[in-house]
Design an enzyme around this catalytic site. Sequence first.
Site, short mmCIF file in Angstrom:
data_model
loop_
_atom_site.label_atom_id
_atom_site.label_comp_id
_atom_site.label_asym_id
_atom_site.label_seq_id
_atom_site.Cartn_x
_atom_site.Cartn_y
_atom_site.Cartn_z
CG ASP A 39 -2.08 1.02 1.02
OD1 ASP A 39 -3.22 0.57 0.83
OD2 ASP A 39 -1.84 2.25 1.03
CB CYS A 89 -14.54 5.35 -0.99
SG CYS A 89 -14.75 3.62 -1.38
#
Length: 333
Positions: A54, A180
């Site tokens: 990530d 999102c």
Amino acid sequence: MERYNRQLVLPQIGEDGQRKLIGARVAVIGLGALGSLSSILLARAGMGHIVLIDRDVVELDNLQRQVLYGERDLGEAKAVVAGRRIGEMNSSVEVQPFPSDLIPKNVDDMLAGVDLVVDGLDNMKTRFVVNDYCVKNDIPFVYGGAVATYGMTMTIVPNRTACFECLFPSLPPAGSVATCETEGILNTVPATVSSLQVADALKLILGEEVGGKLLTYDAWLREINEMDISRNEDCPSCGRKEFRYLTEDDADLAVSLCGTNSVSISAKGTERIDFDSLEARLAKIGDTRRGEDILKFAVDEYKMTIFQDGRVLISGTGDTAKARSLYSRFIGD
Ligand SMILES: [Zn+2]
């Protein structure tokens, strides 16, 4: 073995199956809502080796749904925190954290030798890179996505099922994807989608036949649907084996502008941005202003100038990985 007692009694797993899980090497790419839960479940189920990838740091508004992190982790690299947390849950798991942006140049360093990849990404562009890599190297890729109150998942087994590019034949135009950030997300959706993804990941390691069906789920409407996705013989990835996302180097598309604390990101091969719909979404979460052929957007300490052709100038950071992350979250790619 004792910690896995409840799996050993499952006829679907048993001792032989558990040994396979312990011998497995899996990668979770993207450690947000989906990747948090996927990596927790994989670690607790006893995967021997987990690669955690990530590029972001933990932010306050992640805590609503990203179950790996707590308040004490704010500002820390997600991959590093995830590695630590996973180690506390199951010290027999060997974790390999990569706190970096997956790009064509480094994808082999991160994914070489893994048995499968579980998707927790927040953008389409990186999924195309991962799909090409997985098809090329015959690695199953468990796709998953979630936004607002719905999500979807499909397991891709290269050269047997449809691949990600068979499902989504082209990169969507910049600014057209729901994210999102702009649409919001109900925290139960990624929990469900990642559970479905991990079940398929376990089945793959155990040698079961899975994949080829797109499952869509809406938590609010309580609707689950599944459809067969057929392979596209002319697919540039699994059909023609061109793997063009592995040769286009995104790193060249994000350029840090010296001495200005800003980064310029070019969108390659996209159509003109629909400013009306993008502005409507961005206005919900920050300040927007329209100029001639530009859209300005300010949120937190960042200011973005969005050009009609998809190029975006981001000020407030000189870090290209951070800038690409902001681009994925707010503009969508
Ligand atoms: Zn394909």
